[in-house]
Write an enzyme that holds these catalytic residues in place. Sequence first.
Site, PDB file in Angstrom:
ATOM      1  N   ASP A 167     -47.743   3.776  69.691  1.00 62.89           N
ATOM      2  CA  ASP A 167     -47.155   3.238  68.463  1.00 62.89           C
ATOM      3  C   ASP A 167     -48.224   2.835  67.458  1.00 62.89           C
ATOM      4  O   ASP A 167     -48.909   1.835  67.646  1.00 62.89           O
ATOM      5  CB  ASP A 167     -46.291   2.025  68.800  1.00 62.89           C
ATOM      6  CG  ASP A 167     -45.598   1.460  67.574  1.00 62.89           C
ATOM      7  OD1 ASP A 167     -45.476   2.179  66.569  1.00 62.89           O
ATOM      8  OD2 ASP A 167     -45.188   0.300  67.615  1.00 62.89           O
TER       9      ASP A 167
ATOM     10  N   ASP B 223     -46.257   6.772  60.785  1.00 61.96           N
ATOM     11  CA  ASP B 223     -45.955   6.012  61.998  1.00 61.96           C
ATOM     12  C   ASP B 223     -45.601   6.958  63.142  1.00 61.96           C
ATOM     13  O   ASP B 223     -44.726   7.807  63.001  1.00 61.96           O
ATOM     14  CB  ASP B 223     -44.782   5.066  61.704  1.00 61.96           C
ATOM     15  CG  ASP B 223     -44.416   4.185  62.882  1.00 61.96           C
ATOM     16  OD1 ASP B 223     -45.277   3.977  63.755  1.00 61.96           O
ATOM     17  OD2 ASP B 223     -43.277   3.701  62.926  1.00 61.96           O
TER      18      ASP B 223
END
Length: 507
Positions: free
Chosen positions: A163, A383
């Site tokens: 992440d 992201d």
Amino acid sequence: MIGLVFLLFFFLFNASSAVQNSTNGGIYIRGIELPQHPSFNSVTSAKPDCRLASAPTPEPSKSPPLKLQLKRKTHQSPPPKRDSLAQSTHRDLHRLHNLHRRILERKNTNPPNPNPSAQAPSPSAPQQQMVATLESGLSLGSGEYFMDVFVGTPPKHFSLILDTGSDLNWLQCLPCHDCFDQTGPVYDPNQSSSYRNVTCRDPRCALVSAPDSAVPCAADHQPCPYFYWYGDRSNTTGDFATETFTVNLTGSGASASVEGFMFGCGHWNRGLFHGAAGLLGLGRGPLSFASQMRSLYGHAFSYCLVDRDADLSVSSKLVFGEDPGLLAHPNLNYTSFVAGSENPVDTFYYVDVKTIVVGSEAVEIPADALRLSAEGAGGTIIDSGTTLSYFADPVYEAIRAAFVRKIKKYEAVDGFLLNAPCYNVTGVAELELPGFGLVFGDGAMWDFPVENYFIRMEPHEVVCLAMLGVPRDSLSIIGNYQQQNFHIMYDVQNSRLGYAPRKCADV
């Protein structure tokens, strides 16, 4: 996609850094040096009264990259793609809504001025190559990617979500008071001789947010509690600690072990983590995996995500350090990260999207609709923890209208992916759809192949635009689906994003 970190303090180890060969053919790393920029995940500091003296951090020397594979998971009965995508989209939307709220909270908070501590020396030995294998979570109903790590002494295997939108690395830990289902056993700190609690009076405790800031630190040996929550209402609470983390190196049969790695030992964990044991943060804050590895492998990391429809034996890669193959790529482009006062949250990698191109024509969008405002609203990030791409509603509606206007060859169908335009492509071998690209404020352009922005809804002969809209002031996000088969580099030292079209299976 995922997380938030705010400006508070940082801490540098006083141990010297060294790299040596281990007896099993691996690499053993001691004394991680934390980065110079302090930013953390809480609205308020867990220990606002900590003050430490500052000192400059020496630059790490150039070295070969560390390359890690991102392997794909297998599953006996994978969920249909339509159901899996619906779950990922539901999670993405919760995440985006709450990330926007947290950004505004951060902007309206005045954290104490950081006053960092003494430095750790630079590594005394040459840095090594590090490349990791990433696993696609598609077969588990997840739109994220996973990396295998080995934690503790003796090392035990765990699979963590990758992440770039958060910083804290954490595992579900025994005793597990409130935990989600994971694949494999839960980490037991009592079974590892290298586990160490960070105490509540240790300066490193200021790196995390306490679950209850009103509870005082009563004793020197009291563990440092932490609380970290994500935009999709997922969260983890437990003890802040250090441990030995080990990763296998691609193609060499060796491994790299990092001693004294800071992480969260989570006893209360909730969220849609789809079988993972925890999370590996790659954000810009000092707690992230990338930041803790920086003194050893430099200020750049990259990944290359293979097509989700590729054979499960094909792996994606995560590279720490500068990859010579990427740097020599003739189509490598760069765009600058939004930095300084324009970026109130150091966790995220903001980019300055100025123009959207559909079918070789610029889409008319409101001025600055994708840019970060002075109040901390809006902005566009890249992201790895978000599946699809999301754009602020005025921009998304303009993108949607442009595609609908230009696509006349296929029959439009409804009910497959929220408000996204979808088309019946039964019997079509090669799709003919308008092009799509992003133009950045510095003039760089990023063009995407059609398979990166239209998704096939199996088992149906339907394709849908892999983008959705979010409220105007929310974050816009370039998700991991749109990043497939691009080698993407996060160059923190030069504050820029690099990207090149590449067959990721060959990296």
